[in-house]
Write a protein that holds these residues in place. Structure first.
Motif, PDB file in Angstrom:
ATOM      1  N   SER A   1       0.832  -1.204   0.000  1.00 10.43           N
ATOM      2  CA  SER A   1       0.000   0.000   0.000  1.00 10.43           C
ATOM      3  C   SER A   1       0.870   1.258   0.000  1.00 10.43           C
ATOM      4  O   SER A   1       0.431   2.321  -0.400  1.00 10.43           O
ATOM      5  N   ASP A   2       2.113   1.129   0.449  1.00  7.23           N
ATOM      6  CA  ASP A   2       3.092   2.218   0.393  1.00  7.23           C
ATOM      7  C   ASP A   2       4.458   1.594   0.096  1.00  7.23           C
ATOM      8  O   ASP A   2       5.274   1.420   1.003  1.00  7.23           O
ATOM      9  N   PRO A   3       4.710   1.231  -1.174  1.00  7.10           N
ATOM     10  CA  PRO A   3       5.923   0.477  -1.512  1.00  7.10           C
ATOM     11  C   PRO A   3       7.231   1.248  -1.316  1.00  7.10           C
ATOM     12  O   PRO A   3       8.292   0.649  -1.290  1.00  7.10           O
ATOM     13  N   SER A   4       7.162   2.555  -1.152  1.00  2.59           N
ATOM     14  CA  SER A   4       8.400   3.327  -0.967  1.00  2.59           C
ATOM     15  C   SER A   4       8.813   3.407   0.501  1.00  2.59           C
ATOM     16  O   SER A   4       9.902   3.900   0.806  1.00  2.59           O
ATOM     17  N   GLN A   5       7.963   2.929   1.391  1.00  2.00           N
ATOM     18  CA  GLN A   5       8.307   3.008   2.809  1.00  2.00           C
ATOM     19  C   GLN A   5       9.528   2.154   3.135  1.00  2.00           C
ATOM     20  O   GLN A   5       9.779   1.135   2.503  1.00  2.00           O
ATOM     21  N   VAL A   6      10.267   2.605   4.119  1.00  4.33           N
ATOM     22  CA  VAL A   6      11.418   1.863   4.620  1.00  4.33           C
ATOM     23  C   VAL A   6      11.129   1.553   6.085  1.00  4.33           C
ATOM     24  O   VAL A   6      10.857   2.460   6.862  1.00  4.33           O
ATOM     25  N   ILE A   7      11.169   0.292   6.417  1.00  6.65           N
ATOM     26  CA  ILE A   7      10.925  -0.132   7.796  1.00  6.65           C
ATOM     27  C   ILE A   7      12.256  -0.589   8.367  1.00  6.65           C
ATOM     28  O   ILE A   7      12.933  -1.431   7.775  1.00  6.65           O
ATOM     29  N   GLU A   8      12.616  -0.032   9.506  1.00  2.00           N
ATOM     30  CA  GLU A   8      13.861  -0.416  10.163  1.00  2.00           C
ATOM     31  C   GLU A   8      13.578  -0.550  11.648  1.00  2.00           C
ATOM     32  O   GLU A   8      13.239   0.428  12.315  1.00  2.00           O
ATOM     33  N   CYS A   9      13.669  -1.784  12.144  1.00  2.00           N
ATOM     34  CA  CYS A   9      13.404  -2.056  13.555  1.00  2.00           C
ATOM     35  C   CYS A   9      13.939  -3.441  13.898  1.00  2.00           C
ATOM     36  O   CYS A   9      14.431  -4.157  13.025  1.00  2.00           O
ATOM     37  N   SER A  10      13.802  -3.824  15.157  1.00  2.95           N
ATOM     38  CA  SER A  10      14.249  -5.157  15.561  1.00  2.95           C
ATOM     39  C   SER A  10      13.248  -6.198  15.060  1.00  2.95           C
ATOM     40  O   SER A  10      12.101  -5.877  14.719  1.00  2.95           O
TER      41      SER A  10
ATOM     42  N   ASP B   1       1.547  -7.827  14.178  1.00  5.83           N
ATOM     43  CA  ASP B   1       0.694  -8.642  15.039  1.00  5.83           C
ATOM     44  C   ASP B   1       0.883 -10.138  14.787  1.00  5.83           C
ATOM     45  O   ASP B   1      -0.070 -10.875  14.513  1.00  5.83           O
ATOM     46  N   THR B   2       2.137 -10.561  14.855  1.00  5.38           N
ATOM     47  CA  THR B   2       2.440 -11.978  14.672  1.00  5.38           C
ATOM     48  C   THR B   2       3.538 -12.387  15.644  1.00  5.38           C
ATOM     49  O   THR B   2       3.997 -11.582  16.460  1.00  5.38           O
ATOM     50  N   ASP B   3       3.956 -13.628  15.559  1.00  8.76           N
ATOM     51  CA  ASP B   3       5.003 -14.119  16.454  1.00  8.76           C
ATOM     52  C   ASP B   3       6.360 -14.115  15.759  1.00  8.76           C
ATOM     53  O   ASP B   3       6.450 -13.925  14.545  1.00  8.76           O
ATOM     54  N   ILE B   4       7.384 -14.345  16.536  1.00 16.69           N
ATOM     55  CA  ILE B   4       8.770 -14.333  16.031  1.00 16.69           C
ATOM     56  C   ILE B   4       8.956 -15.398  14.956  1.00 16.69           C
ATOM     57  O   ILE B   4       9.625 -15.163  13.952  1.00 16.69           O
ATOM     58  N   GLU B   5       8.357 -16.556  15.156  1.00 20.04           N
ATOM     59  CA  GLU B   5       8.514 -17.656  14.204  1.00 20.04           C
ATOM     60  C   GLU B   5       8.025 -17.256  12.810  1.00 20.04           C
ATOM     61  O   GLU B   5       8.735 -17.412  11.827  1.00 20.04           O
ATOM     62  N   LEU B   6       6.804 -16.717  12.718  1.00 12.23           N
ATOM     63  CA  LEU B   6       6.258 -16.356  11.412  1.00 12.23           C
ATOM     64  C   LEU B   6       6.993 -15.173  10.795  1.00 12.23           C
ATOM     65  O   LEU B   6       7.206 -15.145   9.582  1.00 12.23           O
ATOM     66  N   ILE B   7       7.399 -14.220  11.596  1.00 15.40           N
ATOM     67  CA  ILE B   7       8.103 -13.065  11.026  1.00 15.40           C
ATOM     68  C   ILE B   7       9.480 -13.496  10.526  1.00 15.40           C
ATOM     69  O   ILE B   7       9.991 -12.952   9.553  1.00 15.40           O
ATOM     70  N   THR B   8      10.060 -14.508  11.149  1.00 16.42           N
ATOM     71  CA  THR B   8      11.338 -15.047  10.670  1.00 16.42           C
ATOM     72  C   THR B   8      11.141 -15.677   9.288  1.00 16.42           C
ATOM     73  O   THR B   8      11.937 -15.458   8.379  1.00 16.42           O
ATOM     74  N   GLY B   9      10.077 -16.445   9.117  1.00 12.67           N
ATOM     75  CA  GLY B   9       9.768 -17.025   7.810  1.00 12.67           C
ATOM     76  C   GLY B   9       9.535 -15.941   6.774  1.00 12.67           C
ATOM     77  O   GLY B   9       9.997 -16.037   5.636  1.00 12.67           O
TER      78      GLY B   9
ATOM     79  N   GLU C   1      16.075 -11.927  18.166  1.00  7.87           N
ATOM     80  CA  GLU C   1      14.915 -11.052  18.323  1.00  7.87           C
ATOM     81  C   GLU C   1      15.311  -9.581  18.342  1.00  7.87           C
ATOM     82  O   GLU C   1      14.533  -8.718  17.962  1.00  7.87           O
ATOM     83  N   ASP C   2      16.528  -9.302  18.795  1.00 10.27           N
ATOM     84  CA  ASP C   2      16.980  -7.917  18.930  1.00 10.27           C
ATOM     85  C   ASP C   2      17.729  -7.393  17.706  1.00 10.27           C
ATOM     86  O   ASP C   2      18.098  -6.220  17.669  1.00 10.27           O
ATOM     87  N   THR C   3      17.960  -8.236  16.725  1.00  7.12           N
ATOM     88  CA  THR C   3      18.655  -7.804  15.511  1.00  7.12           C
ATOM     89  C   THR C   3      17.799  -6.781  14.771  1.00  7.12           C
ATOM     90  O   THR C   3      16.607  -6.989  14.563  1.00  7.12           O
ATOM     91  N   VAL C   4      18.434  -5.678  14.386  1.00 12.19           N
ATOM     92  CA  VAL C   4      17.724  -4.664  13.613  1.00 12.19           C
ATOM     93  C   VAL C   4      17.723  -5.096  12.151  1.00 12.19           C
ATOM     94  O   VAL C   4      18.773  -5.404  11.586  1.00 12.19           O
ATOM     95  N   VAL C   5      16.531  -5.129  11.571  1.00 16.41           N
ATOM     96  CA  VAL C   5      16.374  -5.497  10.171  1.00 16.41           C
ATOM     97  C   VAL C   5      15.782  -4.309   9.426  1.00 16.41           C
ATOM     98  O   VAL C   5      15.174  -3.428  10.019  1.00 16.41           O
ATOM     99  N   LYS C   6      15.977  -4.328   8.122  1.00 16.44           N
ATOM    100  CA  LYS C   6      15.486  -3.240   7.287  1.00 16.44           C
ATOM    101  C   LYS C   6      14.703  -3.845   6.129  1.00 16.44           C
ATOM    102  O   LYS C   6      15.160  -4.789   5.496  1.00 16.44           O
ATOM    103  N   ILE C   7      13.540  -3.278   5.885  1.00 20.74           N
ATOM    104  CA  ILE C   7      12.728  -3.719   4.750  1.00 20.74           C
ATOM    105  C   ILE C   7      12.510  -2.520   3.847  1.00 20.74           C
ATOM    106  O   ILE C   7      11.828  -1.562   4.217  1.00 20.74           O
ATOM    107  N   GLU C   8      13.141  -2.578   2.691  1.00 16.07           N
ATOM    108  CA  GLU C   8      12.950  -1.601   1.631  1.00 16.07           C
ATOM    109  C   GLU C   8      12.861  -2.417   0.351  1.00 16.07           C
ATOM    110  O   GLU C   8      13.868  -2.884  -0.174  1.00 16.07           O
TER     111      GLU C   8
END
Length: 170
Positions: free
Chosen positions: A41-50, A59-67, A88-95
């Motif tokens: 819905s906003d493909p230019s967004q950059v998400i950066e967090c743990s 709104d999911t668990d660590i297992e599914l977000i890892t997949g 769980e504490d690793t900062v990841v980036k989604i762009e």
């Protein structure tokens, strides 16, 4: 065991309860679709967090977000997240790189993802068709050069006839 190893063991592990794996995949595919609907819905967004914060955001668990991170990792702009070693504490980036993402969805045969209506506002119909055909053509094996006959020398260089070497199981 790392997050990724744990995910892969639960999702693909030998000797695992097939019903439990099927339920995991059903949950995963539903969550994956909802995450992509939001991302696209906003493909230019950059998400950066743990990893933990990303799971909470969607709104999911660590297992599914890892997949999910394992699946999207090759569709990011110019980098990949350290999924092999992340905690769980690793900062990841989604762009996302929309063309790579669309191509990879087609390659994964994820029709529920590459047919999302959000794609219409991101890539033109022509571009989506071009990427679709590129992906499908990449799996097509084409022989270069002249045809090899059964009594020809094998192209592998063994010195045997093709029919007695690489061509024997054809």
């Amino acid at each position: 065991m790392t997050l990724l190893e744990n995910w892969r063991e639960e999702a693909y592990g030998e000797g695992k309860d097939k019903k439990a794996q099927q339920k995991l995949w059903e949950r995963y595919f539903l969550k994956e679709k909802s995450i992509y609907e939001e991302l696209l819905s906003d493909p230019s967004q950059v998400i950066e967090c743990s990893v933990k914060e990303l799971a909470e955001k969607y709104d999911t668990d660590i297992e599914l977000i890892t997949g999910f991170l394992d699946g999207i990792n090759e569709s990011l702009k110019g980098y990949e997240n350290p999924i092999d070693t992340m905690t769980e504490d690793t900062v990841v980036k989604i762009e996302i790189d929309p063309e790579k993402l669309y191509y990879n969805m087609v390659d994964a045969k994820a029709t529920w993802l590459y047919q999302l209506p959000q794609w219409e506002g991101i890539l033109s119909k022509e571009k989506r068709e071009e990427l679709y055909h590129q992906c499908k053509a990449s799996g097509t094996v084409r022989r270069e050069g002249r045809k090899i006959y059964p009594n020809d020398p094998c192209p592998c260089g063994s010195g045997k006839k093709y029919k007695k070497c690489c061509g024997r199981n054809l």
